[in-house]
Design an enzyme around this catalytic site. Structure first.
Site, PDB file in Angstrom:
ATOM      1  N   HIS A  93      42.715  29.053  31.049  1.00 34.95           N
ATOM      2  CA  HIS A  93      43.809  28.970  31.584  1.00 34.95           C
ATOM      3  C   HIS A  93      44.772  27.789  31.334  1.00 34.95           C
ATOM      4  O   HIS A  93      45.211  26.988  32.070  1.00 34.95           O
ATOM      5  CB  HIS A  93      43.773  28.974  33.637  1.00 34.95           C
ATOM      6  CG  HIS A  93      42.707  27.690  33.934  1.00 34.95           C
ATOM      7  ND1 HIS A  93      41.998  28.128  34.920  1.00 34.95           N
ATOM      8  CD2 HIS A  93      42.834  26.735  34.047  1.00 34.95           C
ATOM      9  CE1 HIS A  93      40.735  27.319  35.389  1.00 34.95           C
ATOM     10  NE2 HIS A  93      41.718  25.809  34.564  1.00 34.95           N
ATOM     11  N   HIS A 146      43.719  23.156  41.537  1.00 29.98           N
ATOM     12  CA  HIS A 146      43.951  22.262  40.862  1.00 29.98           C
ATOM     13  C   HIS A 146      44.249  21.470  41.449  1.00 29.98           C
ATOM     14  O   HIS A 146      45.085  20.337  41.291  1.00 29.98           O
ATOM     15  CB  HIS A 146      44.001  21.984  39.462  1.00 29.98           C
ATOM     16  CG  HIS A 146      43.763  23.190  38.257  1.00 29.98           C
ATOM     17  ND1 HIS A 146      43.360  24.694  38.575  1.00 29.98           N
ATOM     18  CD2 HIS A 146      42.726  22.126  37.173  1.00 29.98           C
ATOM     19  CE1 HIS A 146      43.141  24.919  37.377  1.00 29.98           C
ATOM     20  NE2 HIS A 146      42.168  23.976  36.617  1.00 29.98           N
ATOM     21  N   GLU A 178      34.335  25.084  35.072  1.00 33.00           N
ATOM     22  CA  GLU A 178      35.470  26.429  35.634  1.00 33.00           C
ATOM     23  C   GLU A 178      34.402  27.836  35.885  1.00 33.00           C
ATOM     24  O   GLU A 178      35.182  28.863  35.585  1.00 33.00           O
ATOM     25  CB  GLU A 178      36.207  26.655  34.590  1.00 33.00           C
ATOM     26  CG  GLU A 178      37.292  24.782  35.308  1.00 33.00           C
ATOM     27  CD  GLU A 178      39.029  25.123  34.728  1.00 33.00           C
ATOM     28  OE1 GLU A 178      39.545  24.550  35.508  1.00 33.00           O
ATOM     29  OE2 GLU A 178      39.100  25.385  33.631  1.00 33.00           O
ATOM     30  N   HIS A 187      34.583  22.492  28.118  1.00 34.68           N
ATOM     31  CA  HIS A 187      35.834  21.242  28.445  1.00 34.68           C
ATOM     32  C   HIS A 187      35.544  19.823  29.392  1.00 34.68           C
ATOM     33  O   HIS A 187      34.878  20.542  30.657  1.00 34.68           O
ATOM     34  CB  HIS A 187      37.260  21.764  28.290  1.00 34.68           C
ATOM     35  CG  HIS A 187      37.438  21.656  29.735  1.00 34.68           C
ATOM     36  ND1 HIS A 187      37.074  23.904  30.202  1.00 34.68           N
ATOM     37  CD2 HIS A 187      38.456  21.840  30.341  1.00 34.68           C
ATOM     38  CE1 HIS A 187      38.030  23.811  31.696  1.00 34.68           C
ATOM     39  NE2 HIS A 187      38.757  22.732  31.656  1.00 34.68           N
TER      40      HIS A 187
HETATM   41  C1  DHB Z   1      43.203  21.862  31.122  1.00 34.17           C
HETATM   42  C2  DHB Z   1      42.843  22.619  30.680  1.00 34.17           C
HETATM   43  C3  DHB Z   1      42.139  22.991  32.260  1.00 34.17           C
HETATM   44  O1  DHB Z   1      41.112  23.787  32.382  1.00 34.17           O
HETATM   45  C4  DHB Z   1      43.240  22.924  33.442  1.00 34.17           C
HETATM   46  O2  DHB Z   1      43.047  23.006  33.950  1.00 34.17           O
HETATM   47  C5  DHB Z   1      44.038  21.534  32.787  1.00 34.17           C
HETATM   48  C6  DHB Z   1      43.742  20.838  31.741  1.00 34.17           C
HETATM   49  C7  DHB Z   1      43.762  21.392  28.967  1.00 34.17           C
HETATM   50  O3  DHB Z   1      42.367  21.445  28.187  1.00 34.17           O
HETATM   51  O4  DHB Z   1      44.304  20.266  28.591  1.00 34.17           O
HETATM   52 FE    FE Z   2      40.908  23.976  34.767  1.00 34.87          FE
END
Ligand code: DHB
Ligand code: FE
Length: 286
Positions: free
Chosen positions: A12, A59, A239, A192
């Site tokens: 997302h 978020h 997540e 991530h």
């Molecule tokens: C990014 C990834 C995310 O899951 C999010 O909620 C906001 C930004 C990113 O990789 O930029």
């Molecule tokens: Fe996210």
């Protein structure tokens, strides 16, 4: 009776919203990612879901660190979006299905899940970006039931707990008397980390393992603790809890129909997965 047709899991990342707004789908950087959605479009056109139950994490648009429910279920007539500061267009409001929401809420509480019920709820990029990917450039043809899982403020629920939450929702859907075609969505991930000294951390091998296990053996993933997960998938890789709940809600025989994996979109390993849910008698379900 309601029928659970299958699931889509999708990253997302907000930058996707910007790429869509700027029509960059065919740019060389973006094409390998957006092409991965072609299969999803064909599947949705064939399967024609009426409702999407969407597991995601808020978020900071609807909940913030001052009050953050572990599990929250929307029960609103519609869900609005607002500017989160990512520089992406504010999405149109998405219609809800409060009757189905209350059925799920009743079933969850009867199953001992102490959820928060939300008769007003904003949805953030974790819902709107996957919807824009699934139904590009058209009115979104489904009603939604958003289910928010805390992946932000520790302590987080375990992988096993999120799988159980999904299973409870799956059972509740099976007992819902209206004729509805229901799809399940899980958003976020894969590996991530946006902050700290490991910002930009991605773990391709672990992502591949997760994508393989989620269809055939989600139980195997419940052996990892949240701390293991942060180490292996990054602080925001948690997540994946949304994917666990999604998988739990597939009550039948589950088959992977499509998978796309692309590194990176912004800071994130971006994955798209389509799972089919073939109805089987309850005692045979995986
Ligand atoms: C990014 C990834 C995310 O899951 C999010 O909620 C906001 C930004 C990113 O990789 O930029
Ligand atoms: Fe996210």
């Amino acid at each position: 009776m309601a029928r659970i047709i299958g699931a889509v899991a999708s990253t997302h990342v907000p930058a996707i919203g910007k790429a869509i707004a700027e029509k960059k789908q065919n740019d060389p950087d973006w094409k390998p990612f957006f092409q991965g959605c072609d299969y999803v479009h064909g599947w949705l056109a064939r399967e024609k879901p009426d409702v999407a139950v969407i597991f995601y994490n808020d978020h900071g648009l609807n909940f913030f660190l001052d009050k953050l429910p572990t599990f929250a279920v929307g029960a609103a007539d519609e869900y609005g979006n607002e500017d989160e500061g990512w520089g992406i267009p504010v999405a149109r409001a998405v219609p809800g299905d409060p009757q189905l929401s209350w059925h799920l809420i009743n079933a969850l509480v009867a199953d001992d899940f102490d959820i928060t019920m939300c008769q007003q709820m904003l949805i953030d990029h974790a819902v709107t970006i996957p919807m824009a990917l699934m139904w590009p450039g058209e009115a979104w043809p489904v009603k939604i039931v958003p289910v928010s899982i805390n992946t932000v403020q520790h302590p987080l629920p375990s992988l096993a707990r999120c799988l159980s939450l999904g299973r409870s929702i799956g059972r509740a859907l099976q007992s819902y008397p209206r004729d509805l075609r229901v799809m399940i969505v899980g958003t976020g991930g894969l590996s991530h980390q946006l902050d700290g000294t490991r910002a930009g951390f991605i773990n391709k091998d672990f992502d591949q393992l997760c994508m393989s296990k989620i269809a055939d053996d989600p139980q195997a993933l419940t052996g990892y603790s949240i701390h293991d997960w942060v180490e292996l998938a990054g602080a925001q890789g948690v997540e994946f809890l949304n994917w666990m709940a999604m998988r739990g809600a597939l009550t039948g025989r589950v088959k992977e129909l499509h998978r796309n994996y692309h590194i990176p979109i912004s800071n994130t390993a971006a994955a798209t997965l389509v799972l089919e849910n073939e109805d089987v008698p309850a005692q045979m379900a995986a």
